[in-house]
Design an enzyme around this catalytic site. Structure first.
Site, PDB file in Angstrom:
ATOM      1  N   SER A 139      22.889  13.706 -27.549  1.00 49.71           N
ATOM      2  CA  SER A 139      22.945  14.006 -28.987  1.00 49.71           C
ATOM      3  C   SER A 139      21.529  13.880 -29.550  1.00 49.71           C
ATOM      4  O   SER A 139      20.675  13.213 -28.934  1.00 49.71           O
ATOM      5  CB  SER A 139      23.851  12.971 -29.666  1.00 49.71           C
ATOM      6  OG  SER A 139      23.750  13.050 -31.076  1.00 49.71           O
ATOM      7  N   TYR A 152      27.513   4.386 -30.975  1.00 49.60           N
ATOM      8  CA  TYR A 152      27.279   5.779 -30.568  1.00 49.60           C
ATOM      9  C   TYR A 152      25.808   5.980 -30.206  1.00 49.60           C
ATOM     10  O   TYR A 152      25.476   6.573 -29.172  1.00 49.60           O
ATOM     11  CB  TYR A 152      27.687   6.692 -31.727  1.00 49.60           C
ATOM     12  CG  TYR A 152      27.649   8.170 -31.434  1.00 49.60           C
ATOM     13  CD1 TYR A 152      28.744   8.818 -30.849  1.00 49.60           C
ATOM     14  CD2 TYR A 152      26.536   8.938 -31.755  1.00 49.60           C
ATOM     15  CE1 TYR A 152      28.720  10.183 -30.600  1.00 49.60           C
ATOM     16  CE2 TYR A 152      26.504  10.300 -31.508  1.00 49.60           C
ATOM     17  CZ  TYR A 152      27.601  10.923 -30.932  1.00 49.60           C
ATOM     18  OH  TYR A 152      27.567  12.277 -30.686  1.00 49.60           O
TER      19      TYR A 152
HETATM   20  P1  NAD Z   1      35.706  16.507 -29.835  1.00 48.84           P
HETATM   21  O1  NAD Z   1      36.401  15.358 -30.484  1.00 48.84           O
HETATM   22  O2  NAD Z   1      36.062  17.892 -30.230  1.00 48.84           O
HETATM   23  O3  NAD Z   1      35.792  16.418 -28.284  1.00 48.84           O
HETATM   24  C1  NAD Z   1      35.742  15.198 -27.599  1.00 48.84           C
HETATM   25  C2  NAD Z   1      36.431  15.406 -26.284  1.00 48.84           C
HETATM   26  O4  NAD Z   1      36.444  14.173 -25.581  1.00 48.84           O
HETATM   27  C3  NAD Z   1      37.892  15.833 -26.454  1.00 48.84           C
HETATM   28  O5  NAD Z   1      38.220  16.799 -25.491  1.00 48.84           O
HETATM   29  C4  NAD Z   1      38.659  14.547 -26.215  1.00 48.84           C
HETATM   30  O6  NAD Z   1      39.952  14.781 -25.727  1.00 48.84           O
HETATM   31  C5  NAD Z   1      37.771  13.919 -25.171  1.00 48.84           C
HETATM   32  N1  NAD Z   1      37.978  12.490 -25.008  1.00 48.84           N
HETATM   33  C6  NAD Z   1      37.917  11.519 -25.951  1.00 48.84           C
HETATM   34  N2  NAD Z   1      38.233  10.334 -25.409  1.00 48.84           N
HETATM   35  C7  NAD Z   1      38.491  10.571 -24.100  1.00 48.84           C
HETATM   36  C8  NAD Z   1      38.897   9.745 -23.014  1.00 48.84           C
HETATM   37  N3  NAD Z   1      39.093   8.427 -23.153  1.00 48.84           N
HETATM   38  N4  NAD Z   1      39.086  10.340 -21.814  1.00 48.84           N
HETATM   39  C9  NAD Z   1      38.916  11.663 -21.651  1.00 48.84           C
HETATM   40  N5  NAD Z   1      38.549  12.490 -22.636  1.00 48.84           N
HETATM   41  C10 NAD Z   1      38.332  11.934 -23.846  1.00 48.84           C
HETATM   42  O7  NAD Z   1      34.146  16.241 -30.073  1.00 48.84           O
HETATM   43  P2  NAD Z   1      32.843  17.122 -29.771  1.00 48.84           P
HETATM   44  O8  NAD Z   1      32.092  17.188 -31.037  1.00 48.84           O
HETATM   45  O9  NAD Z   1      33.170  18.347 -29.029  1.00 48.84           O
HETATM   46  O10 NAD Z   1      32.045  16.103 -28.836  1.00 48.84           O
HETATM   47  C11 NAD Z   1      31.809  16.338 -27.466  1.00 48.84           C
HETATM   48  C12 NAD Z   1      30.540  15.627 -27.055  1.00 48.84           C
HETATM   49  O11 NAD Z   1      29.433  16.165 -27.776  1.00 48.84           O
HETATM   50  C13 NAD Z   1      30.575  14.127 -27.353  1.00 48.84           C
HETATM   51  O12 NAD Z   1      29.956  13.424 -26.302  1.00 48.84           O
HETATM   52  C14 NAD Z   1      29.735  14.022 -28.629  1.00 48.84           C
HETATM   53  O13 NAD Z   1      29.142  12.784 -28.762  1.00 48.84           O
HETATM   54  C15 NAD Z   1      28.699  15.122 -28.366  1.00 48.84           C
HETATM   55  N6  NAD Z   1      28.038  15.592 -29.576  1.00 48.84           N
HETATM   56  C16 NAD Z   1      28.731  16.209 -30.578  1.00 48.84           C
HETATM   57  C17 NAD Z   1      28.050  16.640 -31.691  1.00 48.84           C
HETATM   58  C18 NAD Z   1      28.743  17.343 -32.822  1.00 48.84           C
HETATM   59  O14 NAD Z   1      28.103  17.552 -33.881  1.00 48.84           O
HETATM   60  N7  NAD Z   1      29.977  17.767 -32.685  1.00 48.84           N
HETATM   61  C19 NAD Z   1      26.669  16.439 -31.799  1.00 48.84           C
HETATM   62  C20 NAD Z   1      26.011  15.795 -30.768  1.00 48.84           C
HETATM   63  C21 NAD Z   1      26.695  15.379 -29.651  1.00 48.84           C
END
Ligand code: NAD
Length: 257
Positions: A139, A152
């Site tokens: 991130s 986080y």
């Molecule tokens: P999201 O909530 O849409 O997806 C998260 C995913 O992780 C889901 O598929 C969920 O089912 C899964 N998950 C959660 N807990 C779990 C567990 N215990 N076991 C297995 N799967 C699990 O969120 P996102 O925004 O798509 O985030 C995905 C990644 O991207 C994360 O690591 C997040 O930190 C990172 N990220 C997101 C953003 C953003 O702005 N959306 C920015 C930077 C980084």
């Protein structure tokens, strides 16, 4: 670029960025394993849809990324793992003195320790083939901080460090390890933060998005899941053979500030 013949395991991929990554890797020809901790018919339907749309093999495997043995079992059950994308992630926002210890533990487990376990299981499979790609979804918060997201930010800085260490341990073996650092991407994880932010700042949805969430993203645009998926696919291409142990920001200029 063709990833035909490669198998990709993407953790936390029944939603958001992980699902976008699965689609882009399948578009490039890779067989994909998608994952979450649920076992619903919709989860399996996502895999069927990817297989149908891209003519690749796609499976859904349930595994809870907060449990080390299940992380390792996800890779072991797949049997082959050429591309490992550590994406599963959760969030909790609170000042450090009010931050529940259980939330801290859960975030460190899902966002950081899971990648240690999957990587440990995947590296021997990659070494046996003399080729592998590990892409950790970190991130902008892996490179910089904001208040109230202590667990986080600690986990995301941690995964950048893990990425560098894995890159050094696998250097010269046809295996690379890199971290992608997205800024804000409008996914369910971000959607879920909007109501709280509206309440905290007394703002409507559009103002919260513009003035709070995208305040540090100079482009004033969310990154898309397709852009993150495309960046992961690039890191899996031959053009990226010598890119290892580094971070690639997809953050609309956030970390240039
Ligand atoms: P999201 O909530 O849409 O997806 C998260 C995913 O992780 C889901 O598929 C969920 O089912 C899964 N998950 C959660 N807990 C779990 C567990 N215990 N076991 C297995 N799967 C699990 O969120 P996102 O925004 O798509 O985030 C995905 C990644 O991207 C994360 O690591 C997040 O930190 C990172 N990220 C997101 C953003 C953003 O702005 N959306 C920015 C930077 C980084």
């Amino acid at each position: 670029m063709s990833l035909a013949g490669k198998t990709a395991v993407i953790t936390g991929s029944n939603s958001g960025i992980g699902l976008g990554v699965a689609y882009e890797l399948a578009r490039a020809g890779a067989d994909v394993v998608i994952n979450s901790f649920t076992d619903r018919s919709e989860d399996h339907a996502l895999a069927e849809q990817i297989a149908r749309e891209h003519g690749v093999k796609a499976r859904y495997i349930k595994a809870d990324m907060s449990v080390g043995e299940e992380c390792r079992a996800l890779v072991e059950t797949t049997g082959t793992c050429d591309i490992l994308v550590n994406n599963a992630g959760i969030q909790h926002v609170a000042p450090i003195e009010l931050f529940p210890a259980a939330k801290w533990d859960a975030i460190i487990a899902v966002n950081l320790s899971s990648a240690f376990h999957t990587t440990a299981a995947a590296l021997p499979l990659m070494r046996a083939k003399g080729w592998g790609r590990i892409v950790n979804i970190a991130s902008a918060h892996g490179l910089t901080a904001s208040p109230y997201k202590s667990a986080y930010i600690a986990a995301k800085h941690g995964i950048v460090g893990l990425t560098k260490t894995v890159a050094l341990e696998a250097a010269g073996q046809g295996i690379t390890a890199n971290a992608v650092c997205p800024g804000y991407v409008l996914t369910p994880l971000i959607e879920s933060q909007i109501p709280d932010q509206m309440k905290t700042h007394g703002m409507d949805r559009e103002t919260v998005i513009r003035e709070v969430m995208l305040a540090r993203q100079p482009s004033k645009q969310f990154a898309t899941i397709e852009q993150i998926g495309g960046t992961v696919a690039f890191l899996c291409s031959a053009a990226a053979d010598q890119i290892t142990g580094t971070t690639i920001s997809v953050d609309g200029g956030w970390t240039a500030l």
